[in-house]
Each structure stands twice: as structure tokens, then as C-alpha cells.
Design a protein around this motif. Structure first.
Motif, short mmCIF file in Angstrom:
data_model
loop_
_atom_site.label_atom_id
_atom_site.label_comp_id
_atom_site.label_asym_id
_atom_site.label_seq_id
_atom_site.Cartn_x
_atom_site.Cartn_y
_atom_site.Cartn_z
N ASP A 178 38.11 31.62 50.63
CA ASP A 178 37.20 32.61 50.06
C ASP A 178 37.92 33.93 49.78
O ASP A 178 37.72 34.55 48.73
CB ASP A 178 36.02 32.87 51.00
CG ASP A 178 35.01 31.73 51.00
OD1 ASP A 178 35.13 30.82 50.16
OD2 ASP A 178 34.09 31.75 51.84
N ALA A 179 38.76 34.35 50.71
CA ALA A 179 39.49 35.62 50.53
C ALA A 179 40.45 35.54 49.34
O ALA A 179 40.58 36.50 48.56
CB ALA A 179 40.27 35.97 51.80
N GLU A 180 41.10 34.39 49.16
CA GLU A 180 42.01 34.21 48.02
C GLU A 180 41.23 34.21 46.71
O GLU A 180 41.69 34.74 45.70
CB GLU A 180 42.78 32.90 48.18
CG GLU A 180 43.83 32.93 49.28
CD GLU A 180 44.41 31.57 49.58
OE1 GLU A 180 45.54 31.51 50.13
OE2 GLU A 180 43.75 30.54 49.29
N LEU A 181 40.05 33.60 46.73
CA LEU A 181 39.20 33.60 45.53
C LEU A 181 38.81 35.03 45.16
O LEU A 181 38.88 35.41 43.98
CB LEU A 181 37.95 32.76 45.78
CG LEU A 181 37.01 32.51 44.60
CD1 LEU A 181 36.25 31.20 44.77
CD2 LEU A 181 35.99 33.65 44.43
N MET A 182 38.42 35.83 46.15
CA MET A 182 38.02 37.21 45.87
C MET A 182 39.19 38.00 45.29
O MET A 182 39.02 38.82 44.37
CB MET A 182 37.49 37.87 47.14
CG MET A 182 36.22 37.24 47.68
SD MET A 182 34.83 37.33 46.52
CE MET A 182 34.35 39.06 46.72
N LYS A 183 40.38 37.76 45.80
CA LYS A 183 41.57 38.43 45.27
C LYS A 183 41.84 37.99 43.83
O LYS A 183 42.22 38.80 42.98
CB LYS A 183 42.78 38.13 46.16
CG LYS A 183 44.03 38.91 45.79
CD LYS A 183 45.16 38.64 46.78
CE LYS A 183 46.40 39.43 46.41
NZ LYS A 183 47.53 39.19 47.37
N ALA A 238 38.31 41.38 43.10
CA ALA A 238 37.30 42.05 43.91
C ALA A 238 37.97 42.81 45.05
O ALA A 238 38.97 42.36 45.61
CB ALA A 238 36.32 41.03 44.48
N ALA A 239 37.39 43.94 45.41
CA ALA A 239 37.93 44.73 46.51
C ALA A 239 37.54 44.13 47.86
O ALA A 239 38.26 44.31 48.85
CB ALA A 239 37.41 46.17 46.42
N GLU A 240 36.42 43.41 47.89
CA GLU A 240 35.93 42.83 49.14
C GLU A 240 36.64 41.51 49.44
O GLU A 240 37.00 40.76 48.53
CB GLU A 240 34.42 42.59 49.07
CG GLU A 240 33.59 43.82 48.73
CD GLU A 240 33.43 44.04 47.24
OE1 GLU A 240 32.66 44.95 46.85
OE2 GLU A 240 34.09 43.32 46.45
N ALA A 241 36.80 41.23 50.73
CA ALA A 241 37.40 39.95 51.14
C ALA A 241 36.32 38.90 51.41
O ALA A 241 36.54 37.71 51.19
CB ALA A 241 38.27 40.13 52.38
#
Length: 331
Positions: A140-145, A149-152
Motif C-alpha cells: 500500500d505504501a509503495e502504491l501511494m508513492k 501521494a504524500a500519505e503512506a
């Protein structure tokens, strides 16, 4: 009298033939379109009646009842496919149904439902055969990056809607579109918010909106549900809302919320911790965003389900206990 019934017997077949002829003419006659070309989106898992209404709302001048009848006569009921369809001047009822049955889409769709957790959105996106799945192996964190997106943590940050895309599009672009849609909707709600709300940031309002989304039985009650939780925040009372506890349990939740679950402390247990949970618990829709930022004017601090989908709201604990006895314990 004999002559009357003989005339009636001759008239009925004639009228029936006339009706059949009129229907056949309509089925092959060009429809009125609001624009040409006109794109209409058919959502996944729509029944025949729903498809007829979506066609009409999309700007095609076709009565949904006649659409249903023609679909039944042509036997295409099970064949109608979701997606974005383009219709041009000259389109007839038969050609419209044929295009839907053949799945001649200009765009494919993924529908994200209000109240879904982000993991359900990922499952729906991963299940689309028309997308290029560039995020499938990402955390999920890699997807947000990947979407900038600023959020993790992704929960709550994607707007539930029906999204169109061309075959072969990257799922990264779909996530970007849904993320930006939520940012836009959240900012609009935040800018129109009521004064003196107990939120420091739009993100806190988003967290509240997600709770309202999961707690609401009837759509009209969203502003009152939000009012209860806002009032409790103002008084530094625990929110004591089951959906946050369930979210905190994650895969351990088996569908039955027990007393020990309410007592087990997690960052999302609003029976053991005051304030809002650290993140949203679902993807809230537009109505829940509006309710969280413009709650109803009320002093209510409690609510209990009546058993018919609606809730009873109370301003005091004794009143709430009486309502619990009445609606939950059958006293």
C-alpha cells in the motif's frame, strides 16, 4: 349482440397486429439523443431495469419499460455488459441493445462503492481484465508513492465512484484519478464547513466522514450521526463506535463482535481511547463528507438502532438507556 361479439373478435386481432407493428417500427426507428456522439456509462452488476434507467439518464430518449420489453423479446437479458458506450445520431433501440449485448465499449469501468475499505478497492481494480496491473505486487505504501501521494496509509483517500478507462490503461492512473477526486471533494467540503468544529485538519474531517459512512443505516440520518460524534469530541467523550473496533481487529474479526473485542485496546478502539482513530476506516462518499463538515444542529450524544434501519437519538444517558431497553432488549 351476436354481431357485436363477432365485430369484437375481429377487432382484437387487428389491434394486436397494430400494436406489434407500432412496436416493431419503434424498435427500428432512430432515437432522440441529447448529444451526438453521446457516451453513456453502464455500471457493473446492473440488472435490465437498471440498465434501462441508466440509458435514459445518460441522454438516450428511450422509455426504460420499452427497453426492458425489447431486451426480453430479443433474449439479450443475460448478455448486457458494463462499460462506457458511444451512441450517435441514427441509433435505434435494437442497435443500442445489440451494442450492449456485444460489449462494444469505448471505455471500461471499475466501480468503487461507498463504505468499502481500501483493500476491497484494490481487489476490484486487480480483478479488471482490461487494466494493466502495474501496482499488483506493490505494498500500500509503495502504491501511494507511485501515485505521488504524500500519505503512506491509503485508507479513505480514494473517492468512491465509477471510473472509466481505455483497455490497457495502467491501474496507476485509475488510482491517481480516484485520489485526486477525493482531495477535490474533501477540500470542497472543508471550505464549506460549519464553524467551531473539533477538527484541526481536513484529514480529521475525512476520518469522521468514514465513521459516519459505516455507522449510517438511513441516508437521511448522516448529519445526525455526525452531530452525535462531533458533540462527543467536544466533550472529550469516547466515540464508542463499533465500526472502528472492527477495523482495528482486521482479519481477526469473524463477523461477531464480542465484549472482549471492545475491551482489547488497539489504536482504533474508540471504547478504550478518546478522540478520532489515526486513519479513516473506509472510503466515504460525498454525503458523508458533507455530514462530517456540516453536522445537524443537535445536542444528541447517543443513538441506538431501532431495528428498522433507523436510529433513536438521545441527549442524555438515562434517555439512551430507556431507548436501548425498548429497541434492543425488547422491554
Amino acid at each position: 349482440m351476436k354481431r357485436f361479439f363477432l365485430s369484437l373478435g375481429l377487432a382484437v386481432p387487428v389491434l394486436a397486429l397494430a400494436a406489434v407493428g407500432a412496436f416493431a417500427w419503434w424498435a427500428n426507428h432512430p432515437l432522440r439523443l441529447n448529444n451526438s456522439p453521446l457516451e453513456v456509462v453502464i455500471k457493473p452488476n446492473s440488472g435490465v431495469a437498471s440498465v434501462g434507467r441508466q440509458i435514459q439518464r445518460g441522454g438516450v430518449g428511450m422509455d426504460p419499460r420499452l427497453f426492458m420489453l425489447l431486451v426480453r423479446l430479443t433474449g439479450h437479458g443475460p448478455d448486457l455488459k458494463a462499460g462506457g458506450y458511444e451512441f450517435e445520431t441514427g441509433a435505434t433501440p435494437l442497435s443500442v441493445i445489440g451494442k450492449l449485448a456485444r460489449g462494444e465499449v469505448t471505455h471500461y469501468v471499475v466501480t468503487v462503492i461507498e463504505g468499502w475499505e481500501f483493500r476491497k478497492m484494490r481487489a476490484a481494480v486487480d480483478a479488471s481484465p482490461a487494466l494493466r496491473h502495474d501496482t499488483r505486487d506493490m505494498s500500500d505504501a509503495e502504491l501511494m508513492k507511485a501515485i505521488g501521494a504524500a500519505e503512506a496509509a491509503p485508507e479513505g483517500l480514494f473517492f468512491p465512484d465509477t471510473y472509466l478507462f481505455a483497455r490497457g490503461s495502467s491501474d496507476v492512473e485509475l488510482y491517481k484519478h480516484a485520489y485526486r477526486a477525493m482531495q477535490r471533494r474533501l477540500n470542497e467540503a472543508w471550505n464549506a464547513r460549519a464553524p467551531d468544529l473539533p477538527y484541526k485538519t481536513p484529514y480529521e474531517a475525512l476520518v469522521m466522514a468514514s465513521i459516519v459512512e459505516k455507522e449510517t443505516g438511513q441516508a437521511t440520518e448522516r448529519p445526525m450521526i455526525a452531530a452525535v460524534f462531533v458533540n462527543r469530541l467536544r466533550k472529550n467523550m469516547m466515540l464508542q463506535t463499533d465500526p472502528t473496533v472492527i477495523y482495528g481487529l482486521g482479519e481477526r474479526f469473524d463477523g461477531d463482535l464480542r465484549k472482549r473485542d471492545l475491551q482489547a485496546d488497539t489504536p482504533y478502539n474508540t471504547y478504550t481511547r478518546t478522540g478520532l482513530p489515526p486513519t479513516p476506516i473506509a472510503l466515504p462518499g460525498l454525503a458523508s463528507l458533507a455530514a462530517a463538515t456540516t453536522p445537524a444542529p443537535s445536542d444528541a450524544l447517543y443513538f441506538v438502532a431501532r431495528g428498522d434501519g433507523s436510529s433513536h437519538f438521545s441527549n442524555s444517558l438515562p434517555e439512551h438507556n430507556r431507548a436501548v431497553d425498548k429497541y434492543q432488549r425488547g422491554k
